[in-house]
Design an enzyme around this catalytic site. Structure first.
Site, PDB file in Angstrom:
ATOM      1  CG  HIS A  46      -2.130  -6.647   4.562  1.00 21.74           C
ATOM      2  ND1 HIS A  46      -1.622  -6.822   3.137  1.00 21.74           N
ATOM      3  CD2 HIS A  46      -3.353  -6.973   4.305  1.00 21.74           C
ATOM      4  CE1 HIS A  46      -2.742  -7.122   2.393  1.00 21.74           C
ATOM      5  NE2 HIS A  46      -3.798  -7.185   3.046  1.00 21.74           N
ATOM      6  CG  HIS A  50       2.408  -8.667   4.580  1.00 24.83           C
ATOM      7  ND1 HIS A  50       2.955  -7.638   5.311  1.00 24.83           N
ATOM      8  CD2 HIS A  50       1.870  -8.183   3.563  1.00 24.83           C
ATOM      9  CE1 HIS A  50       2.517  -6.562   4.606  1.00 24.83           C
ATOM     10  NE2 HIS A  50       1.937  -6.814   3.583  1.00 24.83           N
ATOM     11  CG  ASP A  52       0.194  -7.281  -0.471  1.00 25.16           C
ATOM     12  OD1 ASP A  52      -0.042  -7.666   1.002  1.00 25.16           O
ATOM     13  OD2 ASP A  52       0.342  -6.067  -0.758  1.00 25.16           O
ATOM     14  CG  HIS A  56      -3.975  -6.026  -0.899  1.00 24.90           C
ATOM     15  ND1 HIS A  56      -4.819  -5.757  -0.063  1.00 24.90           N
ATOM     16  CD2 HIS A  56      -2.564  -5.293  -0.754  1.00 24.90           C
ATOM     17  CE1 HIS A  56      -4.185  -4.731   0.720  1.00 24.90           C
ATOM     18  NE2 HIS A  56      -2.929  -4.201   0.176  1.00 24.90           N
ATOM     19  CG  HIS A 143      -0.082  -2.332  -3.456  1.00 28.58           C
ATOM     20  ND1 HIS A 143       0.670  -1.169  -2.871  1.00 28.58           N
ATOM     21  CD2 HIS A 143       0.109  -3.343  -2.873  1.00 28.58           C
ATOM     22  CE1 HIS A 143       1.449  -1.727  -1.957  1.00 28.58           C
ATOM     23  NE2 HIS A 143       1.036  -2.895  -1.660  1.00 28.58           N
ATOM     24  CD  GLU A 155       3.325  -4.368   0.612  1.00 26.11           C
ATOM     25  OE1 GLU A 155       3.284  -3.807   0.041  1.00 26.11           O
ATOM     26  OE2 GLU A 155       2.669  -4.947   1.400  1.00 26.11           O
TER      27      GLU A 155
END
Length: 199
Positions: A46, A50, A52, A56, A143, A155
């Site tokens: 992360h 990056h 996700d 995650h 998330h 992100e």
């Protein structure tokens, strides 16, 4: 055609609190008499810019190597926003936006915003903050809502020089077997000046 690199440099970008610090290990150095320069490096999945994958936060969710790379290439909309974004804000944004939305301005998503994004069929959400939600909410509802619906999260973008509007996004991850995330080299492509207002 104009290409804008919207990635952050891996080793100098601050990490999310508690994440491992990336570093480069110069194994061979020509300045010391070696025949070539050769480095190893260490990073968290992360770090810097990056993506996700669902794994995650979703126990049986797809890992990064199970994500079709085509899902990280396509039309996107950069939206300027600050503070905490609500579901009502998203309801105003999505009629004018592509199915990939990148937020510029260090904004954070509330759970209601995440729900509105999934309900609108958004496939990817990006931010120039280290995370889509503040580190004060350790339950990570945004998330979980997005990744549970299969929405990818991008992100750590660098959007300071990017004007709001429509672009083509390319943000390909490394092929990391079993990983829940991966650093990416993200670029935006603008082929013409696009009008953000589609009314």
């Amino acid at each position: 055609m104009k290409m804008i690199d919207v990635s952050r440099e891996l080793f100098s970008t601050p990490v999310y609190p508690g994440d491992p610090e990336p570093y480069r290990d110069p194994v061979r150095r020509m300045e010391l008499g070696d025949v070539c320069n050769l480095s190893g490096f260490y990073t968290g999945c992360h770090s810097a810019t990056h993506v996700d994958a669902p794994r995650h936060f979703i126990e049986d969710g797809d890992t990064i190597d199970q994500i079709d790379p085509a899902r990280l290439i396509g039309s996107c909309t950069v939206v300027e926003a600050r503070g905490v974004i609500t579901g009502s804000d998203i309801d105003e944004i999505v009629p004018c936006a592509q199915k990939m939305i990148l937020f510029k301005g260090q904004a954070f998503l509330s759970q209601s915003a995440a729900f509105a994004l999934t309900a609108a069929g958004v496939t990817l959400v990006g931010t120039d903050a280290l995370s889509i939600e503040t580190d004060k909410d350790d339950a990570f509802p945004a998330h979980k809502e997005l990744l549970g619906a299969g929405v990818l999260i991008l992100e750590g973008l660098e959007l300071s020089e990017v004007e709001p509007g429509d672009y083509r996004l390319i943000a390909l991850p490394l092929l990391l077997g079993g990983a829940e995330a991966s650093p990416v080299r993200a670029v935006l492509i603008s082929e013409e000046k696009l009008d953000f207002d589609r009314s």
